[in-house]
Design an enzyme around this catalytic site. Structure first.
Site, short mmCIF file in Angstrom:
data_model
loop_
_atom_site.label_atom_id
_atom_site.label_comp_id
_atom_site.label_asym_id
_atom_site.label_seq_id
_atom_site.Cartn_x
_atom_site.Cartn_y
_atom_site.Cartn_z
N ARG A 118 0.85 -1.19 0.00
CA ARG A 118 0.00 0.00 0.00
C ARG A 118 0.88 1.24 0.00
NH1 ARG A 118 -5.63 -1.07 2.95
NH2 ARG A 118 -6.37 -0.58 0.86
N GLN A 123 -0.85 2.39 -6.16
CA GLN A 123 -2.29 2.65 -6.05
C GLN A 123 -3.10 2.16 -7.25
OE1 GLN A 123 -2.71 6.80 -5.07
NE2 GLN A 123 -2.44 6.44 -2.89
N ASP A 126 -4.16 -1.42 -6.66
CA ASP A 126 -4.78 -1.73 -5.37
C ASP A 126 -6.18 -2.31 -5.55
OD1 ASP A 126 -5.61 -1.90 -2.77
OD2 ASP A 126 -5.30 0.22 -2.28
N SER A 129 -8.77 -2.06 -2.54
CA SER A 129 -9.52 -0.82 -2.47
C SER A 129 -10.61 -0.74 -3.53
CB SER A 129 -8.57 0.39 -2.61
OG SER A 129 -7.73 0.50 -1.48
N TYR A 223 -4.50 0.12 7.99
CA TYR A 223 -5.56 -0.52 8.76
C TYR A 223 -5.50 -0.06 10.21
CZ TYR A 223 -5.81 -3.68 4.76
OH TYR A 223 -5.93 -4.20 3.50
#
Length: 362
Positions: A118, A123, A126, A129, A223
């Site tokens: 991450r 991104q 990802d 997500s 997280y």
């Protein structure tokens, strides 16, 4: 590099790893794509669209240089993989060690989409997500469908209808999407997270941040830190007092590779108004609510508990579209200009590969 897209065999899985638009982009980047006939049909993508995008259609796609999937291969599928082949998909490396060992025995370079680091430059890859976005959106639609009242405030000739009150537990990607969607539908929304850093994000979406006095730190991966047993008891007690104020509760708390944290005890459910709804996005890991039955919709004390799993598969068109973009970005990273070049010093390549050490040892 030739990329194979096989049909997904997992029951209920309707997504596909690449969509026609992604095939076109990969073709322009030096890749060839072969699709197992019908692989995209359940997601709304017909074979003709793949052909028009430049993909070859075949009865099997397992003999390509790389194979891209949504779900992990079954044992019989793993037998079709060969030495030095590349495999990409949600491979469950933290919960299915036997499956990872099986892939390593085949000599496969397996890249788990849930293991993508991450970091900023990763991104576009990802997938956690992108699929959480789908889950968060769909969770609100399910809550609105199951709730026996309107979400928005309505002013009618028969009088004014008060808006529904919605509480979203967890303000990660899924939680924030749920908050935004519930707000669009006109509900009065509150969001809770143990990470105080997300308060601004919750409030920027027009929701109220529910402060229970329980604070946890954010981990390196973004997280929430797992709470201690004492903190969990305090959190449950605080939620038990506040949850009866809401008509719908959506829970989104998940910790990779661990059982879902228990947020809502049975005693809190018993205090909710009849007709209330809980949609538990933690069901796939056991559930955030004590009474959740993973994979089922049940009623307890007049409250509907939705424990459906794999919500992205219920919206396969856009879920596949988003996932395909993640997969395409990873493939272009692993094989610039269509030529495989695995740089094990690269954080993304080494971090996402879940069989490298076993393959090297073999």
């Amino acid at each position: 590099m030739r990329i194979g897209v096989p049909r997904e065999l997992e029951p209920g899985e309707r997504r596909v790893a690449l969509v026609p638009d992604a095939v076109s982009r990969l073709a322009s980047s030096g890749f060839d794509v072969v699709l197992e006939r019908g692989a995209g049909t359940t997601a709304g993508f017909l074979d003709e669209a793949y052909s028009a995008a430049g993909a070859d259609l075949a009865e099997t796609a397992w003999d390509a240089d790389g194979v891209v999937k949504v779900r992990k291969p079954r044992a019989e599928e793993a037998e079709r993989l060969r030495d030095d082949q590349v495999l990409v998909g949600f491979l469950e490396p933290l919960t299915d060690r036997a499956g990872i060992d099986r892939l390593a025995e085949r000599g496969v370079h397996a890249f788990a989409m849930e293991s993508i680091p991450r970091i900023t430059r990763a991104q576009p890859m990802d997938a956690l997500s992108s699929q959480a976005t789908v889950s968060g959106y769909k969770s609100v639609l399910i809550a609105a469908d199951r709730l026996p009242r309107f979400f928005p405030m309505l002013m009618t000739a028969a009088g004014t209808v008060a808006p529904a009150k919605v509480l979203v537990l967890g303000a990660g990607v899924a939680g924030l999407q749920a908050i935004a969607t519930a707000r669009r539908l006109g509900a009065v929304v509150a969001g809770f997270d143990v990470r105080p850093i997300v308060r601004e994000q919750v409030e920027s979406l027009g929701a109220t941040f529910l402060d229970l006095g329980i604070v946890g730190e954010e981990t390196e991966g973004g997280y929430a830190r797992e709470l201690s047993e004492d903190e969990q008891r305090q959190q449950q007690a605080a939620l038990e007092e506040r949850i009866p104020d809401y008509d719908a509760v959506i829970t989104t708390a998940l910790i990779p590779g661990r059982a879902a944290p228990r947020l809502i005890p049975a005693s809190a459910v018993a205090k909710m108004r009849p007709g209330s709804v809980i949609v538990d996005l933690g069901a796939e890991a056991g559930g955030n609510c004590e009474l959740t039955q993973p994979g089922e919709i049940v009623e307890r004390d007049g409250v509907t508990l939705v424990g459906l799993t794999n919500l992205p598969s219920t919206m396969p068109f856009h879920a596949s579209q988003l996932y395909a973009r993640n997969v395409s970005a990873l493939l272009q990273h692993l094989a610039p200009e269509g030529e495989l070049a695995l740089d094990w010093d690269d954080e993304i390549t080494s971090g996402a590969c879940v069989t490298r050490e076993r393959v090297a040892a073999a």
